[in-house]
Design an enzyme around this catalytic site. Structure first.
Site, PDB file in Angstrom:
ATOM      1  N   MET A  52       1.023  -1.114  -0.125  1.00  0.00           N
ATOM      2  CA  MET A  52      -0.260   0.355   0.112  1.00  0.00           C
ATOM      3  C   MET A  52       0.775   0.940   0.323  1.00  0.00           C
ATOM      4  O   MET A  52       1.853   1.557   0.816  1.00  0.00           O
ATOM      5  CB  MET A  52      -0.689  -0.414   0.844  1.00  0.00           C
ATOM      6  CG  MET A  52      -2.125   2.011   1.512  1.00  0.00           C
ATOM      7  SD  MET A  52      -2.768   1.566   2.432  1.00  0.00           S
ATOM      8  CE  MET A  52      -1.434   1.177   4.421  1.00  0.00           C
ATOM      9  N   ASN A  53       0.258   2.169  -1.302  1.00  0.00           N
ATOM     10  CA  ASN A  53       0.827   3.521  -0.638  1.00  0.00           C
ATOM     11  C   ASN A  53       0.009   4.568  -0.620  1.00  0.00           C
ATOM     12  O   ASN A  53      -0.871   4.395   0.033  1.00  0.00           O
ATOM     13  CB  ASN A  53       2.144   4.024  -1.536  1.00  0.00           C
ATOM     14  CG  ASN A  53       2.053   3.908  -2.713  1.00  0.00           C
ATOM     15  OD1 ASN A  53       1.143   3.084  -4.098  1.00  0.00           O
ATOM     16  ND2 ASN A  53       2.065   5.290  -4.049  1.00  0.00           N
ATOM     17  N   ASP A  54       0.179   5.723  -1.676  1.00  0.00           N
ATOM     18  CA  ASP A  54      -1.172   7.070  -0.824  1.00  0.00           C
ATOM     19  C   ASP A  54      -2.317   6.603  -1.124  1.00  0.00           C
ATOM     20  O   ASP A  54      -2.754   5.715  -1.804  1.00  0.00           O
ATOM     21  CB  ASP A  54      -0.508   7.908  -2.417  1.00  0.00           C
ATOM     22  CG  ASP A  54       0.356   8.458  -2.597  1.00  0.00           C
ATOM     23  OD1 ASP A  54       1.680   7.750  -2.262  1.00  0.00           O
ATOM     24  OD2 ASP A  54       1.022   9.080  -3.547  1.00  0.00           O
ATOM     25  N   GLN A 112      -3.333   2.786  -3.075  1.00  0.00           N
ATOM     26  CA  GLN A 112      -3.078   2.462  -4.384  1.00  0.00           C
ATOM     27  C   GLN A 112      -2.418   1.298  -3.170  1.00  0.00           C
ATOM     28  O   GLN A 112      -2.253   1.049  -2.883  1.00  0.00           O
ATOM     29  CB  GLN A 112      -1.482   3.559  -4.192  1.00  0.00           C
ATOM     30  CG  GLN A 112      -2.310   4.919  -4.937  1.00  0.00           C
ATOM     31  CD  GLN A 112      -1.893   5.037  -6.310  1.00  0.00           C
ATOM     32  OE1 GLN A 112      -1.197   4.539  -7.598  1.00  0.00           O
ATOM     33  NE2 GLN A 112      -3.245   5.135  -6.712  1.00  0.00           N
ATOM     34  N   TRP A 157       6.299  -2.027  -4.327  1.00  0.00           N
ATOM     35  CA  TRP A 157       5.155  -0.805  -5.541  1.00  0.00           C
ATOM     36  C   TRP A 157       4.824  -2.050  -6.613  1.00  0.00           C
ATOM     37  O   TRP A 157       6.179  -2.066  -7.408  1.00  0.00           O
ATOM     38  CB  TRP A 157       6.251   0.315  -5.795  1.00  0.00           C
ATOM     39  CG  TRP A 157       4.957   1.040  -6.124  1.00  0.00           C
ATOM     40  CD1 TRP A 157       3.837   2.423  -5.741  1.00  0.00           C
ATOM     41  CD2 TRP A 157       5.056   1.367  -7.779  1.00  0.00           C
ATOM     42  NE1 TRP A 157       3.425   2.852  -7.195  1.00  0.00           N
ATOM     43  CE2 TRP A 157       3.922   2.271  -8.221  1.00  0.00           C
ATOM     44  CE3 TRP A 157       5.549   1.029  -8.767  1.00  0.00           C
ATOM     45  CZ2 TRP A 157       4.015   2.415  -9.263  1.00  0.00           C
ATOM     46  CZ3 TRP A 157       5.816   1.825 -10.143  1.00  0.00           C
ATOM     47  CH2 TRP A 157       4.775   2.147 -10.661  1.00  0.00           C
ATOM     48  N   SER A 197      -3.611   7.990  -8.890  1.00  0.00           N
ATOM     49  CA  SER A 197      -3.908   8.800  -7.470  1.00  0.00           C
ATOM     50  C   SER A 197      -5.172   9.729  -7.438  1.00  0.00           C
ATOM     51  O   SER A 197      -5.154   9.811  -8.722  1.00  0.00           O
ATOM     52  CB  SER A 197      -2.622   9.397  -6.421  1.00  0.00           C
ATOM     53  OG  SER A 197      -2.307   8.725  -5.338  1.00  0.00           O
ATOM     54  N   ARG A 202      -0.858  14.393 -12.683  1.00  0.00           N
ATOM     55  CA  ARG A 202      -1.765  13.483 -11.773  1.00  0.00           C
ATOM     56  C   ARG A 202      -2.203  13.530 -11.123  1.00  0.00           C
ATOM     57  O   ARG A 202      -2.039  14.994  -9.558  1.00  0.00           O
ATOM     58  CB  ARG A 202       0.083  12.009 -11.772  1.00  0.00           C
ATOM     59  CG  ARG A 202       1.024  13.006 -11.539  1.00  0.00           C
ATOM     60  CD  ARG A 202       1.819  11.365 -10.306  1.00  0.00           C
ATOM     61  NE  ARG A 202       2.518  11.724 -10.016  1.00  0.00           N
ATOM     62  CZ  ARG A 202       3.348  11.293 -10.651  1.00  0.00           C
ATOM     63  NH1 ARG A 202       4.288  11.205 -11.870  1.00  0.00           N
ATOM     64  NH2 ARG A 202       4.885  11.924 -10.017  1.00  0.00           N
ATOM     65  N   ASP A 203      -2.554  12.770 -10.241  1.00  0.00           N
ATOM     66  CA  ASP A 203      -3.757  13.500  -8.710  1.00  0.00           C
ATOM     67  C   ASP A 203      -4.083  14.053  -8.945  1.00  0.00           C
ATOM     68  O   ASP A 203      -4.048  15.047  -7.667  1.00  0.00           O
ATOM     69  CB  ASP A 203      -2.045  13.297  -7.951  1.00  0.00           C
ATOM     70  CG  ASP A 203      -1.264  12.372  -7.966  1.00  0.00           C
ATOM     71  OD1 ASP A 203      -1.621  11.455  -7.865  1.00  0.00           O
ATOM     72  OD2 ASP A 203       0.282  13.059  -6.996  1.00  0.00           O
ATOM     73  N   GLU A 209       2.924  15.978  -6.172  1.00  0.00           N
ATOM     74  CA  GLU A 209       2.622  14.831  -5.745  1.00  0.00           C
ATOM     75  C   GLU A 209       0.980  15.187  -4.607  1.00  0.00           C
ATOM     76  O   GLU A 209       1.713  15.682  -3.977  1.00  0.00           O
ATOM     77  CB  GLU A 209       3.037  13.935  -5.686  1.00  0.00           C
ATOM     78  CG  GLU A 209       3.882  13.556  -6.794  1.00  0.00           C
ATOM     79  CD  GLU A 209       4.414  12.243  -6.164  1.00  0.00           C
ATOM     80  OE1 GLU A 209       4.676  10.914  -6.877  1.00  0.00           O
ATOM     81  OE2 GLU A 209       4.538  11.670  -4.716  1.00  0.00           O
ATOM     82  N   TRP A 211       9.909   7.176   0.955  1.00  0.00           N
ATOM     83  CA  TRP A 211       9.928   6.153  -0.677  1.00  0.00           C
ATOM     84  C   TRP A 211      11.368   6.070  -0.810  1.00  0.00           C
ATOM     85  O   TRP A 211      11.881   4.488  -0.803  1.00  0.00           O
ATOM     86  CB  TRP A 211       9.762   7.510  -1.553  1.00  0.00           C
ATOM     87  CG  TRP A 211       8.296   7.267  -1.827  1.00  0.00           C
ATOM     88  CD1 TRP A 211       7.170   8.236  -2.316  1.00  0.00           C
ATOM     89  CD2 TRP A 211       7.562   5.976  -2.544  1.00  0.00           C
ATOM     90  NE1 TRP A 211       6.278   8.280  -2.523  1.00  0.00           N
ATOM     91  CE2 TRP A 211       6.580   6.285  -2.785  1.00  0.00           C
ATOM     92  CE3 TRP A 211       8.184   4.514  -2.927  1.00  0.00           C
ATOM     93  CZ2 TRP A 211       5.276   5.638  -3.721  1.00  0.00           C
ATOM     94  CZ3 TRP A 211       7.330   3.591  -3.721  1.00  0.00           C
ATOM     95  CH2 TRP A 211       5.830   4.170  -3.669  1.00  0.00           C
TER      96      TRP A 211
END
Length: 570
Positions: free
Chosen positions: A152-154, A170, A178, A211, A277-278, A329, A424
């Site tokens: 899992m991340n964001d 994510q 990842w 994201s 993005r995002d 980001e 990260w």
């Protein structure tokens, strides 16, 4: 376990699998070349899962998922070559009644090892009715959100509706590093106990799911239905020229966010920039329209729309302000209350949140912020000098607070935020296996004035945590060291220097630290107003420190042999 023993186990498992008639009929594995395999799954398969053996040290293999002669997904999976660390499942429910093929391209040519069939992973692919998610990790938190398994991340697309907090994130369902980005989903009624839900948004041929955000469309501005949950996300696809093409797409849910249908007019927003993005969208009553803030390269872009399908670019922000040592980001933009009432104009200001990696105050990833005004078209900071020449203000000065964004539609007009609790620099190698990464506790941002008459951001723990016995409060009267320790002699030190007006966390003796040279690094935050208290949340693998109940924050991962159960103050 040695390889020859694993091969023996593999042979036994393979013999057992092929001895079962239903499995033999439903699953067939055929070699195509020295590094390719064809895996056939019959349309009448009874089992729920296809289990794939994973070896963390193996390079990524490519897996194409083809259903009824059409490619549905392209996955990167570390299929086991010489040993099996764990299994990951592919759910067969969505493909039931259809002919399914998996074409695997192993990253190692086995022509000199007895052919591709010699890869232990190929020998141990199997069907199953169950997948065991029983907790096997001593570091898994007790009151922080984590995935049942996988990476899992964001946090993405969070919203509140009908008494339920919805958290998407994510997610890599096919390993604990990842990759294969999808939107996974968890729900909670109290922000403490989380229930896993089925995957909400898998990747498609437009791209994998990066994201984004979700809103509740109370007025049916999109035409998807009154109170439909609308998600806007970045679809990212890797081209043959090693370039990420990122576009913005919509999906909508009419059952409260549990299942989504992707909009047939996707993508709804494109740009030529590499890092585009995002998307984070919100309804702005001041202009009676939707606003959208996007991370585009080294700046933020702001858009407006009446329907979330047709977007107009309004302005750009940030090229010469704040920290630019890494990629910008995961933005957020919101009205935040001023709590000590010194403002002569209003009791709030707008705050723009910008997550950056690398460039954080303690190294790696972190969340910077800007205070100013927003008229629905342009965001303007109050004092540019505070952010000029790469100067930055940070929401949390610890090493493990990133991608912080808010839940939309939160009750009582709250802005409830949650962050990815990692960095990260070492997220892929922290000492867990069944899962990797958790989320911070939820926080409510506020603004307060310092002695310099400037506004600063604080983050107070959400009220759901009050009275639950999850935190320790320490009253202080000057410089001190607060030590958290356990029976094994491991300790986490929090050092307040009242003369220097700094708060530092030291995890050099906190437990396991050697997995990364970037982990054993002190983090220091400036203290704006003299500290009188610290509120500390201690879980199995994290410590979150809130000075003056959130005026200064430091979030840290820890990996002790046992949870810290003693607090001393010197």
């Amino acid at each position: 376990m040695k390889t020859k023993n694993l091969n023996l186990v593999a042979s036994v498992l393979l013999a057992f699998a092929t001895s079962m008639p239903s499995m033999a009929q439903s699953l067939k594995i055929e070699p195509l070349a020295n590094d390719h395999h064809l895996i056939r799954i019959a349309s009448d398969v009874k089992e729920k899962y296809l289990l794939l053996p994973i070896e963390d040290a193996a390079p990524e293999s490519q897996v194409k998922v083809i259903v009824d002669n059409a490619q549905q997904r392209h996955l990167n999976i570390r299929l086991a070559l010489s040993k099996i660390d764990y299994y990951v499942p592919i759910s067969l429910d969505e493909f039931r009644g259809k002919n399914m093929l998996l074409v695997t391209h192993l990253s190692v040519d086995h022509s000199n090892r007895g052919g591709v069939g010699s890869a232990i992973g190929m020998q141990n692919i199997r069907l199953s009715d169950t997948y065991d998610t029983t907790n096997k990790e001593k570091y898994r938190p007790e009151f922080h959100h984590t995935p049942s398994y996988g990476w899992m991340n964001d946090p993405n697309g969070m919203f509140y509706k009908d008494g339920v907090w919805h958290l998407y994130y994510q997610y890599n369902p096919y390993g604990n590093v990842w990759g294969n980005m999808t939107w996974a989903h968890s729900t909670s009624k109290d922000l403490i106990n989380w229930e896993p839900q089925p995957i909400a948004l898998p990747g498609d041929m437009i791209g994998t799911m990066f994201s984004g955000s979700c809103i509740v469309d109370h007025n049916n501005t999109t035409g998807f239905g009154k109170d439909a949950v609308v998600a806007m996300y970045t679809a990212s696809v890797q081209t043959a020229f090693d370039c990420d093409l990122q576009t913005q797409c919509l999906a909508y849910s009419t059952d409260g966010g549990y299942t989504f249908k992707k909009y047939e007019g996707n993508p709804v927003l494109t740009a030529p920039q590499k890092d585009f993005r995002d998307p984070n969208m919100f309804w702005n009553e001041d202009i009676n329209a939707w606003n959208l803030i996007m991370a585009v390269g080294q700046e933020m872009r702001i858009y407006s729309s009446p329907n979330m399908k047709d977007w107009k670019e309004e302005s750009q922000f940030g090229k010469t302000l704040g920290c630019h040592d890494g990629v910008w980001e995961c933005p957020d933009l919101m009205k935040v209350k001023i709590v000590n009432g010194k403002s002569s104009n209003s009791n709030y200001k707008w705050v723009l949140f910008c997550n950056i990696n690398p460039g954080g105050p303690a190294g790696g990833s972190a969340t910077q912020y800007f205070v100013g005004d927003f008229d629905g078209h342009k965001f303007t900071v109050d004092n540019e000098a505070r952010y000029a020449d790469k100067k930055a203000l940070w929401q949390d000065y610890g090493k493990d607070h990133y991608a912080a964004v808010s839940f939309s539609n939160a009750p009582d007009n709250r802005h409830t935020m949650i962050a990815w609790m990692s960095n990260w620099q070492y997220a892929n190698v922290v000492p867990t296996t069944q899962y990797r990464s958790g989320n911070s506790i939820c926080r409510e941002p506020f603004l307060y004035y310092g002695k310099d008459n400037q506004l600063y951001l604080g983050s107070q723990p959400s009220p759901e945590y009050d009275g639950k016995g999850l935190d320790q409060t320490v009253k202080i009267k000057g410089s001190c060291t607060v030590t958290l320790s356990n029976a094994e002699g491991e300790e986490f030190n929090i050092i307040y220097d009242q003369k220097a007006m700094t708060l530092t966390v030291d995890r050099s003796k906190s437990g396991e630290t050697k997995f990364s040279q970037d982990f054993d690094v002190n983090a220091t935050a400036p203290v704006i107003n003299k500290l009188t208290s610290m509120r500390i949340f201690i879980d199995n693998s994290s410590v979150e420190v809130f000075g003056n109940n959130g005026e200064v924050c430091l979030t840290s991962l820890v990996f002790p042999k046992s949870k810290y159960n003693k607090v001393t103050v010197k």
